[in-house]
Design an enzyme around this catalytic site. Structure first.
Site, PDB file in Angstrom:
ATOM      1  N   ILE A 105       0.828  -1.199   0.000  1.00 44.91           N
ATOM      2  CA  ILE A 105       0.000   0.000   0.000  1.00 44.91           C
ATOM      3  C   ILE A 105       0.869   1.259   0.000  1.00 44.91           C
ATOM      4  O   ILE A 105       1.964   1.274   0.547  1.00 44.91           O
ATOM      5  CB  ILE A 105      -0.978   0.012   1.207  1.00 44.91           C
ATOM      6  CG1 ILE A 105      -1.956   1.177   1.100  1.00 44.91           C
ATOM      7  CG2 ILE A 105      -0.230  -0.025   2.525  1.00 44.91           C
ATOM      8  CD1 ILE A 105      -3.142   1.105   2.056  1.00 44.91           C
ATOM      9  N   CYS A 106       0.357   2.289  -0.645  1.00 48.95           N
ATOM     10  CA  CYS A 106       0.917   3.631  -0.631  1.00 48.95           C
ATOM     11  C   CYS A 106       2.283   3.682  -1.317  1.00 48.95           C
ATOM     12  O   CYS A 106       2.404   3.438  -2.502  1.00 48.95           O
ATOM     13  CB  CYS A 106       0.938   4.151   0.805  1.00 48.95           C
ATOM     14  SG  CYS A 106       1.008   5.938   0.953  1.00 48.95           S
ATOM     15  N   HIS A 107       3.358   3.981  -0.565  1.00 48.29           N
ATOM     16  CA  HIS A 107       4.708   4.063  -1.126  1.00 48.29           C
ATOM     17  C   HIS A 107       5.418   2.711  -1.150  1.00 48.29           C
ATOM     18  O   HIS A 107       6.522   2.599  -1.686  1.00 48.29           O
ATOM     19  CB  HIS A 107       5.556   5.058  -0.322  1.00 48.29           C
ATOM     20  CG  HIS A 107       5.189   6.485  -0.539  1.00 48.29           C
ATOM     21  ND1 HIS A 107       4.082   7.070   0.046  1.00 48.29           N
ATOM     22  CD2 HIS A 107       5.774   7.449  -1.293  1.00 48.29           C
ATOM     23  CE1 HIS A 107       4.017   8.337  -0.332  1.00 48.29           C
ATOM     24  NE2 HIS A 107       5.033   8.594  -1.136  1.00 48.29           N
TER      25      HIS A 107
END
Length: 180
Positions: A105-107
């Site tokens: 998730i995300c970065h």
């Protein structure tokens, strides 16, 4: 199922660790905190220090074979530190080589880029990673959650903390389907 949650010693976005962790516990799985160093990790709420969490296993001593799946929480610093650690990168790559499911998730997909496992895949992330992912051979999409099965293992990705509910539901569904 034992699920590895891989983080650097500092920089993980706390909610991207704790929400999926609790979802795994609630579903009857055993989450295991794996890091590049023993002791505790320092989580963050964006740029502010948050809680600390005890490391269960050190990545150089952990084996992908002892887990049913891998979760990579985000935070800007977390995957940036992980992608500079050869043992962490190899640990991530092992999940793909063994055909085990991975969720990021995300970065967190920065670590996937370093492990060279996104080529030919379709995934999402925090928008600032789109160019990095495209340059690594992936197709980037702006979706709440994306499940990709274009490879030896299923990959679940999500964009940001606001997507955590969908991310948790998707990775738990995929991990349960893929359980050996």
């Amino acid at each position: 199922m034992r699920i590895a949650f891989l983080t650097a010693p500092e920089g993980v976005e706390q909610v991207e660790l704790t929400d999926p962790w609790q979802a795994a516990v609630d579903a009857g799985h055993e989450p295991v905190l794996v890091s590049t160093e023993s002791g505790e990790i320092q989580a963050f709420n964006h740029l502010d220090k948050a809680d600390t969490f005890s490391v269960d296993e050190v990545v150089g001593e952990a084996s992908a074979e002892s887990f049913g799946g891998l979760v990579l929480p985000g935070g800007v610093a977390n995957p940036d530190l992980l992608r500079t650690d050869g043992k962490a990168v190899a640990f991530v790559r092992d999940f793909f080589e063994q055909g085990q499911p991975v969720a990021a998730i995300c970065h967190a997909p920065w670590t996937l880029v370093e492990a060279d496992v996104v080529r030919g895949r379709v995934l999402t992330s925090w928008p600032s990673l789109a160019t990095d992912l495209r340059n690594a051979g992936a197709t980037w999409v702006d979706e709440q959650v994306k499940i990709c099965d274009h490879g030896p293992s299923k990959l679940v990705t999500s964009r940001k903390p606001d997507d955590l509910k969908a991310f948790c539901e998707a990775f738990l569904d995929v991990f349960t389907q893929e359980a050996r």
